[in-house]
Design an enzyme around this catalytic site. Structure first.
Site, PDB file in Angstrom:
ATOM      1  N   ASP A  18     -56.629 -21.555  52.254  1.00 34.71           N
ATOM      2  CA  ASP A  18     -55.601 -22.585  52.296  1.00 34.71           C
ATOM      3  C   ASP A  18     -54.365 -22.114  51.530  1.00 34.71           C
ATOM      4  O   ASP A  18     -54.449 -21.757  50.358  1.00 34.71           O
ATOM      5  CB  ASP A  18     -56.148 -23.870  51.677  1.00 34.71           C
ATOM      6  CG  ASP A  18     -55.275 -25.087  51.932  1.00 34.71           C
ATOM      7  OD1 ASP A  18     -54.078 -24.921  52.239  1.00 34.71           O
ATOM      8  OD2 ASP A  18     -55.801 -26.206  51.802  1.00 34.71           O
ATOM      9  N   HIS A  20     -51.581 -24.030  51.100  1.00 36.81           N
ATOM     10  CA  HIS A  20     -50.803 -25.170  50.612  1.00 36.81           C
ATOM     11  C   HIS A  20     -50.815 -25.200  49.078  1.00 36.81           C
ATOM     12  O   HIS A  20     -51.877 -25.176  48.482  1.00 36.81           O
ATOM     13  CB  HIS A  20     -51.394 -26.478  51.136  1.00 36.81           C
ATOM     14  CG  HIS A  20     -51.346 -26.612  52.614  1.00 36.81           C
ATOM     15  ND1 HIS A  20     -52.375 -26.178  53.421  1.00 36.81           N
ATOM     16  CD2 HIS A  20     -50.410 -27.113  53.436  1.00 36.81           C
ATOM     17  CE1 HIS A  20     -52.072 -26.415  54.676  1.00 36.81           C
ATOM     18  NE2 HIS A  20     -50.882 -26.981  54.716  1.00 36.81           N
TER      19      HIS A  20
END
Length: 144
Positions: A18, A20
């Site tokens: 991920d 983010h």
């Protein structure tokens, strides 16, 4: 905001593949403003990187962020690795879009139960605010 030293340290990062980091970045600032020492690891952090950082800063908690819906997979085995590294009692939190969005919407109690079975102390929905997270950790650590 006045910063108070609570003499506690946390490790924050986004797990797995991920990329983010906004949620983790917001938490970093909220925890620093609340007086915590923060090791912010950024994105795409492995279990071992979380653990190494927790050992290095003598962390009281590891806060795992996941926003791409794969948290249930990425977090599997995290508590076991903490135990192997001598961090069996460290507080483990996970939050964000930690499961597929429809699963979060339709079956939050099951998602939360699965994270608890994996050894996480708490799992937070993506609607949890940074302030709520700080308040909860302070209560869990017994600090004001």
């Amino acid at each position: 905001m006045t910063r108070r030293n609570v003499n506690k340290s946390v490790v924050i990062g986004t797990i797995g593949s991920d990329a983010h980091i906004i949620g983790g970045w917001v938490l970093k600032h909220a925890y620093e403003d609340a007086g915590f020492k923060v090791a912010f690891l950024g994105a795409m952090v492995s279990h071992q990187e979380f653990i190494n950082a927790a050992i290095e800063v003598d962390a009281d908690a590891i806060l795992v962020s996941s926003s791409y819906g794969m948290g249930l997979i990425d977090c599997e085995g995290m508590r076991d690795k903490c135990i192997e590294a001598g961090l069996g009692d460290i507080i483990l939190y996970v939050g964000g879009t930690i499961a597929a969005p429809l699963e979060l919407e339709r079956n939050w109690p099951e998602v939360e139960r699965r994270f608890r079975e994996m050894g996480f102390n708490r799992a937070f929905k993506n609607t949890c605010t940074a302030k709520e997270s700080v308040t909860t950790l302070k209560a869990d650590l017994g600090v004001e």
